[in-house]
Design a protein around this motif. Structure first.
Motif, PDB file in Angstrom:
ATOM      1  N   GLY A 162       0.801  -1.214   0.000  1.00  0.00           N
ATOM      2  CA  GLY A 162       0.000   0.000   0.000  1.00  0.00           C
ATOM      3  C   GLY A 162       0.830   1.258   0.000  1.00  0.00           C
ATOM      4  N   ASN A 163       1.884   1.307   0.803  1.00  0.00           N
ATOM      5  CA  ASN A 163       2.772   2.472   0.809  1.00  0.00           C
ATOM      6  C   ASN A 163       4.170   2.023   1.209  1.00  0.00           C
ATOM      7  OD1 ASN A 163       3.133   2.860   3.835  1.00  0.00           O
ATOM      8  ND2 ASN A 163       0.891   2.995   3.665  1.00  0.00           N
ATOM      9  N   ASP A 164       5.165   2.855   0.862  1.00  0.00           N
ATOM     10  CA  ASP A 164       6.563   2.462   1.074  1.00  0.00           C
ATOM     11  C   ASP A 164       6.946   2.421   2.549  1.00  0.00           C
ATOM     12  OD1 ASP A 164       6.337   5.173   1.233  1.00  0.00           O
ATOM     13  OD2 ASP A 164       8.003   5.638  -0.112  1.00  0.00           O
ATOM     14  N   GLU A 165       6.249   3.168   3.405  1.00  0.00           N
ATOM     15  CA  GLU A 165       6.574   3.136   4.829  1.00  0.00           C
ATOM     16  C   GLU A 165       6.186   1.788   5.436  1.00  0.00           C
ATOM     17  OE1 GLU A 165       7.787   3.777   8.649  1.00  0.00           O
ATOM     18  OE2 GLU A 165       8.350   4.824   6.786  1.00  0.00           O
ATOM     19  N   ARG A 166       5.029   1.271   5.042  1.00  0.00           N
ATOM     20  CA  ARG A 166       4.613  -0.037   5.548  1.00  0.00           C
ATOM     21  C   ARG A 166       5.592  -1.120   5.062  1.00  0.00           C
ATOM     22  NH1 ARG A 166      -0.430   0.094   4.072  1.00  0.00           N
ATOM     23  NH2 ARG A 166      -1.144   0.939   6.056  1.00  0.00           N
ATOM     24  N   MET A 167       6.036  -0.992   3.813  1.00  0.00           N
ATOM     25  CA  MET A 167       7.013  -1.949   3.297  1.00  0.00           C
ATOM     26  C   MET A 167       8.348  -1.812   4.038  1.00  0.00           C
ATOM     27  SD  MET A 167       8.240  -2.678  -0.643  1.00  0.00           S
ATOM     28  CE  MET A 167       9.170  -1.151  -0.883  1.00  0.00           C
ATOM     29  N   ARG A 168       8.752  -0.597   4.335  1.00  0.00           N
ATOM     30  CA  ARG A 168      10.015  -0.379   5.054  1.00  0.00           C
ATOM     31  C   ARG A 168       9.978  -1.060   6.415  1.00  0.00           C
ATOM     32  NH1 ARG A 168      12.251   2.127   8.937  1.00  0.00           N
ATOM     33  NH2 ARG A 168      10.263   3.023   9.595  1.00  0.00           N
ATOM     34  N   ARG A 169       8.856  -0.963   7.126  1.00  0.00           N
ATOM     35  CA  ARG A 169       8.756  -1.584   8.443  1.00  0.00           C
ATOM     36  C   ARG A 169       8.832  -3.117   8.337  1.00  0.00           C
ATOM     37  NH1 ARG A 169       4.652   2.433   9.347  1.00  0.00           N
ATOM     38  NH2 ARG A 169       3.010   0.849   9.067  1.00  0.00           N
ATOM     39  N   SER A 170       8.184  -3.668   7.314  1.00  0.00           N
ATOM     40  CA  SER A 170       8.242  -5.124   7.139  1.00  0.00           C
ATOM     41  C   SER A 170       9.651  -5.589   6.802  1.00  0.00           C
ATOM     42  CB  SER A 170       7.264  -5.556   6.030  1.00  0.00           C
ATOM     43  OG  SER A 170       5.927  -5.433   6.464  1.00  0.00           O
ATOM     44  N   PHE A 171      10.362  -4.863   5.950  1.00  0.00           N
ATOM     45  CA  PHE A 171      11.748  -5.221   5.621  1.00  0.00           C
ATOM     46  C   PHE A 171      12.620  -5.176   6.865  1.00  0.00           C
ATOM     47  CE2 PHE A 171      10.762  -5.529   1.302  1.00  0.00           C
ATOM     48  CZ  PHE A 171      11.891  -5.852   0.557  1.00  0.00           C
ATOM     49  N   ALA A 172      12.437  -4.130   7.668  1.00  0.00           N
ATOM     50  CA  ALA A 172      13.241  -4.004   8.889  1.00  0.00           C
ATOM     51  C   ALA A 172      12.950  -5.158   9.846  1.00  0.00           C
ATOM     52  CB  ALA A 172      12.955  -2.666   9.565  1.00  0.00           C
ATOM     53  N   ARG A 173      11.687  -5.566   9.930  1.00  0.00           N
ATOM     54  CA  ARG A 173      11.294  -6.617  10.860  1.00  0.00           C
ATOM     55  C   ARG A 173      11.797  -7.988  10.392  1.00  0.00           C
ATOM     56  NH1 ARG A 173       6.699  -4.787  12.002  1.00  0.00           N
ATOM     57  NH2 ARG A 173       5.641  -5.450  10.098  1.00  0.00           N
ATOM     58  N   LEU A 174      11.690  -8.273   9.098  1.00  0.00           N
ATOM     59  CA  LEU A 174      12.004  -9.613   8.603  1.00  0.00           C
ATOM     60  C   LEU A 174      13.441  -9.763   8.097  1.00  0.00           C
ATOM     61  CD1 LEU A 174       8.739 -10.613   6.690  1.00  0.00           C
ATOM     62  CD2 LEU A 174       9.354 -10.984   9.083  1.00  0.00           C
ATOM     63  N   LEU A 175      14.005  -8.704   7.529  1.00  0.00           N
ATOM     64  CA  LEU A 175      15.334  -8.805   6.920  1.00  0.00           C
ATOM     65  C   LEU A 175      16.402  -7.984   7.627  1.00  0.00           C
ATOM     66  CD1 LEU A 175      14.357  -8.593   3.121  1.00  0.00           C
ATOM     67  CD2 LEU A 175      14.628 -10.634   4.549  1.00  0.00           C
ATOM     68  N   GLY A 176      15.967  -7.044   8.465  1.00  0.00           N
ATOM     69  CA  GLY A 176      16.944  -6.218   9.172  1.00  0.00           C
ATOM     70  C   GLY A 176      17.574  -5.150   8.307  1.00  0.00           C
TER      71      GLY A 176
END
Length: 335
Positions: A303-317
């Motif tokens: 939906g938006n790049d901020e939500r994707m950024r949080r998921s990347f940080a959580r799963l991939l660091g």
């Protein structure tokens, strides 16, 4: 034929391929071709590539092809050289051969780098060379390697791992990726990328790349296979409504029953699975530098790049931008 028992002056390094009856042919010839093609591109003998066995002589591979091998003890490895143990169905018998295991230990003491392709890791483990190391093998055999080598940190996900002087790779073609990484370490990225192009490898894959997609990971996690069809539908419909209620309806269950059964079967909640599918798809899209991060986020359902950024940080660091900077591929050249 090069006299490998005494490395010629012009040869910079020796990659000794250790084989045994039942060795997998591609585990030898795939990486070997990388090093031989490196010699052609460099226009010099940067790598000698002897194929070795304990006794020397013909060794029958899993494909029925005979390899003419040299005695491992006669190869004459030193700190500039690499011992590479190929995988194959015969590796477990090889691990029970005390003389061969001792020969591996002696050769490893001399070599600067030791490595394995696919199940060759079991022979490294039998020789004690994986103790205290992080390693990988073909995903089908990771549990067995962890059981056989309790002092080794077996990571089933990457296609290859470098831990100090010990390099291990996942199944079959991952040995080519490992060989390309060694060439990059020895002679630079430009040569490794040129080799990837000449071998028609789509892209020189980094070691941290997963052995399999999120859909395949979910199949492996699933205890029953009950949700396999749902997983592949989810993968192809990441922008759809993937809330529990919608997934439950598609599965013909109540939301509460679906959430319970899904978690029991896969070991994770439906929401976490959706997040991992979306991150997996976004990683692939981010390798194309011509697609904006905003577009990636929209097309993978974030939906938006901020939500994707949080998921990347959580799963991939890492952030999506940092992932792109490391793994982006020039789509015009494939590298």
């Amino acid at each position: 034929m090069l006299p490998f028992s005494a490395k010629p002056q012009q040869v910079e390094s020796c990659i000794a391929f250790l084989t045994y009856p039942g060795v997998k042919l591609l585990d030898v010839t795939g990486p070997l071709q990388v090093f031989e093609d490196a010699n052609k591109l460099l226009d010099r003998i940067a790598y000698a590539t002897p194929i070795a066995s304990y006794y020397g002589g013909p060794i029958e591979t899993d494909a029925g092809v005979l390899l003419n091998t040299r005695r491992l003890a006669g190869v004459g490895l030193d700190e500039s050289d690499t011992l590479m143990i190929a995988g194959g169905a015969g590796v477990h018998a090889a691990c029970r051969d005390a003389r061969l295991v001792q020969a591996v230990q002696r050769s490893a003491e001399k070599a600067g780098r030791v490595s394995s392709t696919c199940t060759g890791a079991f022979l490294l483990g039998a020789a004690g060379l994986l103790d205290g190391k992080r390693a990988v093998t073909h995903w089908r055999h990771c549990d067995q390697l962890a059981e056989d080598c309790p002092d080794c940190d077996v990571d089933p996900d990457p296609i290859f791992i470098e831990d100090g002087r010990v390099w291990t790779s996942a199944g079959v073609t991952a040995g080519i990726d490992l060989a390309l990484a060694m060439v990059e370490r020895d002679h630079g990225r430009d040569l490794a990328l040129e080799l990837a192009r000449s071998l028609l490898v789509y892209v020189k894959r980094p070691g941290g790349q997963s052995q399999f997609s999120e859909a395949l990971k979910q199949q492996k996690r699933s205890a029953t296979g009950r949700f396999d069809a749902l997983h592949f539908w989810m993968k192809d419909n990441l922008t759809a409504d993937l809330k529990v209620e919608a997934l439950a309806e598609r599965s013909g269950m109540s939301p509460r029953n679906f959430a319970r059964l899904y978690t029991e079967d896969t070991g994770m909640t439906p929401a976490r699975a959706v997040e991992q599918f979306r991150v997996d798809a976004a990683r692939a899209m981010l390798e194309n530098p011509n697609v904006s991060i905003k577009t990636v986020a929209n097309q993978t359902g974030f939906g938006n790049d901020e939500r994707m950024r949080r998921s990347f940080a959580r799963l991939l660091g890492v952030t999506p931008q940092a992932y792109r900077e490391r793994f982006a591929v020039d789509v015009t050249t494939g590298v």
